[in-house]
Design an enzyme around this catalytic site. Structure first.
Site, PDB file in Angstrom:
ATOM      1  N   LYS A  79       0.782   1.578   3.080  1.00  0.00           N
ATOM      2  CA  LYS A  79       1.365   0.660   4.061  1.00  0.00           C
ATOM      3  C   LYS A  79       0.992  -0.772   3.676  1.00  0.00           C
ATOM      4  CE  LYS A  79       1.269  -0.128   9.126  1.00  0.00           C
ATOM      5  NZ  LYS A  79       0.690   0.331  10.423  1.00  0.00           N
ATOM      6  N   SER A 154       4.011   1.618  14.071  1.00  0.00           N
ATOM      7  CA  SER A 154       4.380   0.613  13.104  1.00  0.00           C
ATOM      8  C   SER A 154       4.421   1.123  11.667  1.00  0.00           C
ATOM      9  CB  SER A 154       3.408  -0.566  13.187  1.00  0.00           C
ATOM     10  OG  SER A 154       2.107  -0.160  12.803  1.00  0.00           O
ATOM     11  N   SER A 178       0.168   4.121  15.740  1.00  0.00           N
ATOM     12  CA  SER A 178       1.059   3.805  14.618  1.00  0.00           C
ATOM     13  C   SER A 178       1.049   4.768  13.447  1.00  0.00           C
ATOM     14  CB  SER A 178       0.759   2.408  14.095  1.00  0.00           C
ATOM     15  OG  SER A 178       1.391   1.470  14.921  1.00  0.00           O
TER      16      SER A 178
END
Ligand code: GLN
Length: 512
Positions: A79, A154, A178
Site C-alpha cells: 500500500k 482505505s 481499512s
C-alpha cells in the site's frame, strides 16, 4: 496449472524445491497485472523492471545455495502508505505526489530482508481516510467482483489486487477497518494485528494510537506467513510491543479444542443486511459442528464506537498532518502565483483605502502554508483536519477529545470482560456488501457508518481478521470478522483456519 493459481505457501514450496523460479512466478503475476489492472486500477505504480531484477537475483542466490529469507522469491504488493527509499510514497495524495522517502519503513525493510519481490504500490484513500478508495487523488479502484462497485477502503488497491490474482500477498494498513473492510468486500483474507505487534516506523501517520500495518492474502495460511515476516519488536517505534512472534503458519492447521465463540448481541441490529446476517449465522453453525460453543455476549458501549472513533482519529490526524506545510514536507504552492495573489490583494486594499486590513494582511509565509495545504489536500482530508482541530481546541477539548478517550477506555473494558467468557468474537465485517462507486460520495456520515463493526478493534487495540464466508445473491463477497484478545493472533488465525478448512468460499475466483 498456471503459476498464479497456487497459493503463496505452495509457491514458496515450489520455489524452495527449485521446481519454479522467482522470475517465472513474478513474470506470471506481472502478466496478470498487465491483463487486468486496466479495468481494476489497484496499482498506482508497478515496478516491473525492479521486481524482475530482484527475482533474478534471488534465483541466482538460490542456485548458489546461499541462505535466503522467509519469503524468498514471493511477490508482495505494498500500500502506498509505507516509506520505501527505492520508490515514491504518495499516500494517495497530491500533497505527497512527488515525495521520495530517504529511508525504508521497518515493514518494507523486513520484506526486503525476507527476500520478497516488491511488485509495486497500491491505491488507497488519501492518507488512508475513507472506506471506498474514492478519496485517492489519482484514480478509482474497482471491485474485481463487480466493476461498478467499490473495493472498499482505505486499502482498496491492496484488497483488489489479491482478489484479482495480481499478487499472492499484499500489505495494507488499518486505522478503523481499512484492511478488514476491503478484504471483506473483495472476498479475501485481511488481518489487523494487535496494536504494537507490527512496527509503525515509516508508516505515514494518520491516527497514531490506532494505526496498524497488516497482511492481505487469498487464505489464512498465506496471511499468517506474511504476518510472521513483518511482525515483531522494533526499537524505532516506541509503541512496538516487545513480545515474541510465534510461527503462526506452522500451528495454523491445528484446530482449537473447546473453542468458545462470542456473538455480540449489539451486532445484529436493524442496519444489518439480511443476506449478511444469514451468512454469518451459517458460519456460526459451521463452528458449532466443529465442536465450538457459541455464547451470546454484550459490548454495551459498542454503540458509541463510531462516534468515539470520529473524534479521536481526526484529532490525531489534525496533529499528524500539521507537518505538511510545503516546508517540512509535501507540495509547495507556486511562488510566482503566490506573489501575484499577494500583490492583487494589496492593490485592492489600497484602492479601498483599508489601512487596517493592509497592515494585518497575511505575509508570504502564512500565505504559502495556506495555499500549499489548500492545493495539496483533498476534501475528506480537509474535513478531518477541521473536525480534529475543533475537537482539540480550548473549550471543546474536554467535551469531545477527553470524553472520547474515556469512552474508548469503556469500550476496551467491555472487551476485557467479554474475553473472560470467550476465546474469540465472531460477527460481520460490514453491514452491507460492496456498494456502488459514487453511491456515498457527498454523504460523509453514511461513509463513516460503514465502519460500525471494525473501529472497536482499533479503539481497543485488539487483533481482528476478515475472511470470506459467502456471497450475496448478486455475487458479491461477504466477510466474517473474528476478534481476539491482545497478542492472540495465533488463536485468531487458527480459529479462522478452522472455518476455512470446512468451507470453500476462499477458493472462488473472480470472473475476470
Ligand atoms: N474508514 C475509516 C476512516 O475513514 C477507516 C480508515 C482506516 O482504517 N485507515 O477513517
Amino acid at each position: 496449472m498456471s503459476l498464479i493459481n497456487s497459493t503463496a505457501t505452495e509457491a514458496l514450496d515450489l520455489l524452495a524445491k527449485g521446481q519454479i523460479t522467482s522470475v517465472a512466478l513474478t513474470s506470471a503475476y506481472l502478466q496478470r497485472i498487465a491483463d487486468t489492472d486496466d479495468q481494476i486500477g489497484a496499482f498506482l505504480r508497478v515496478d516491473a523492471d525492479a521486481a524482475l531484477a530482484r527475482a533474478a537475483q534471488i534465483d541466482q542466490r538460490r542456485q548458489a545455495k546461499q541462505p535466503l529469507g522467509k519469503l524468498a522469491g514471493l511477490p508482495v504488493a505494498v500500500k502506498d502508505v509505507l516509506c520505501d527509499s527505492q520508490t515514491q510514497t504518495t499516500c494517495g495524495s497530491q500533497m505527497l505526489a512527488s515525495y521520495r522517502p530517504p529511508y525504508d519503513a521497518t515493514v518494507v525493510a523486513r520484506l526486503k530482508s525476507a527476500d520478497a519481490v516488491l511488485l509495486g504500490r497500491t491505491n488507497m484513500d488519501e492518507f488512508a481516510m475513507g472506506g471506498s478508495t474514492e478519496n485517492s487523488a489519482f484514480q478509482l479502484t474497482r471491485n474485481p467482483w463487480d466493476l461498478n462497485r467499490t473495493p472498499g477502503g482505505s486499502s482498496g488497491g491492496a484488497a483488489a489486487c489479491v482478489a484479482a490474482g495480481m499478487t499472492p500477498l499484499s500489505i495494507g494498513s488499518d486505522t478503523g477497518g481499512s484492511i478488514r473492510q476491503p478484504a471483506g468486500l473483495c472476498g479475501v483474507v485481511g488481518l489487523k494485528p494487535t496494536y504494537g505487534r507490527v512496527s509503525r516506523y515509516g508508516l505515514v501517520a494518520f491516527a497514531s494510537s490506532l494505526d496498524q500495518v497488516g497482511p492481505l492474502a487469498a487464505n489464512t495460511t498465506d496471511a499468517a506467513l506474511l504476518l510472521e515476516a513483518i511482525a515483531g519488536h522494533d526499537t524505532q517505534d516506541a509503541t512496538s510491543l516487545d513480545a515474541p512472534v510465534p510461527r503462526f503458519s506452522a500451528e495454523i492447521d491445528r484446530p482449537l479444542t473447546g473453542l468458545r465463540i462470542g456473538v455480540v448481541r449489539e451486532h445484529f441490529t436493524t442496519g444489518l443486511d439480511g443476506e449478511i446476517e444469514h451468512a454469518v449465522r451459517r458460519a456460526l453453525d459451521v463452528y458449532q459442528s466443529q465442536g465450538a460453543t457459541i455464547k451470546e455476549i454484550s459490548l454495551p458501549h459498542s454503540k458509541y464506537a463510531v462516534a468515539t472513533y470520529y473524534v479521536i482519529a481526526p484529532s490525531e490526524a489534525s496533529s499528524n498532518l500539521a507537518r505538511y506545510d510545503g516546508v517540512h514536507y509535501g507540495h509547495r504552492t507556486d511562488r510566482a502565483e503566490l506573489l501575484d495573489e499577494l500583490a492583487t490583494e494589496q492593490k485592492e486594499l489600497e484602492s479601498a483605502g483599508d489601512r487596517e486590513a493592509l497592515k494585518n494582511i497575511d505575509n508570504g509565509l502564512v500565505r504559502m502554508y495556506r495555499r500549499s495545504r489548500a492545493e495539496g489536500f483533498g476534501p475528506e482530508v480537509k474535513r478531518r483536519i477541521m473536525l480534529g482541530a475543533y475537537a482539540l481546541s480550548a473549550g471543546y477539548y474536554d467535551a469531545y477529545y477527553l470524553k472520547g478517550l474515556k469512552v474508548r477506555r469503556l469500550i476496551r473494558q467491555d472487551f476485557d470482560a467479554a474475553f473472560q467468557q470467550v476465546d474469540l468474537i465472531a460477527g460481520p465485517v460490514t453491514a452491507q456488501a460492496a456498494f456502488k462507486l459514487g453511491e456515498m460520495a457527498g454523504d460523509p456520515l453514511a461513509m463513516y457508518l460503514v465502519d460500525l463493526y471494525t473501529v472497536s478493534a482499533n479503539l481497543a487495540g485488539l487483533p481482528g481478521i476478515s475472511l470470506p464466508c459467502g456471497f450475496t445473491q448478486s455475487g458479491l463477497p461477504i466477510g466474517l470478522q473474528l476478534q481476539a484478545p491482545p497478542l492472540a493472533e495465533d488463536t485468531l488465525l487458527r480459529g479462522a483456519r478452522m472455518y476455512e478448512q470446512a468451507t470453500e468460499w476462499h477458493k472462488k475466483k473472480v470472473p475476470i
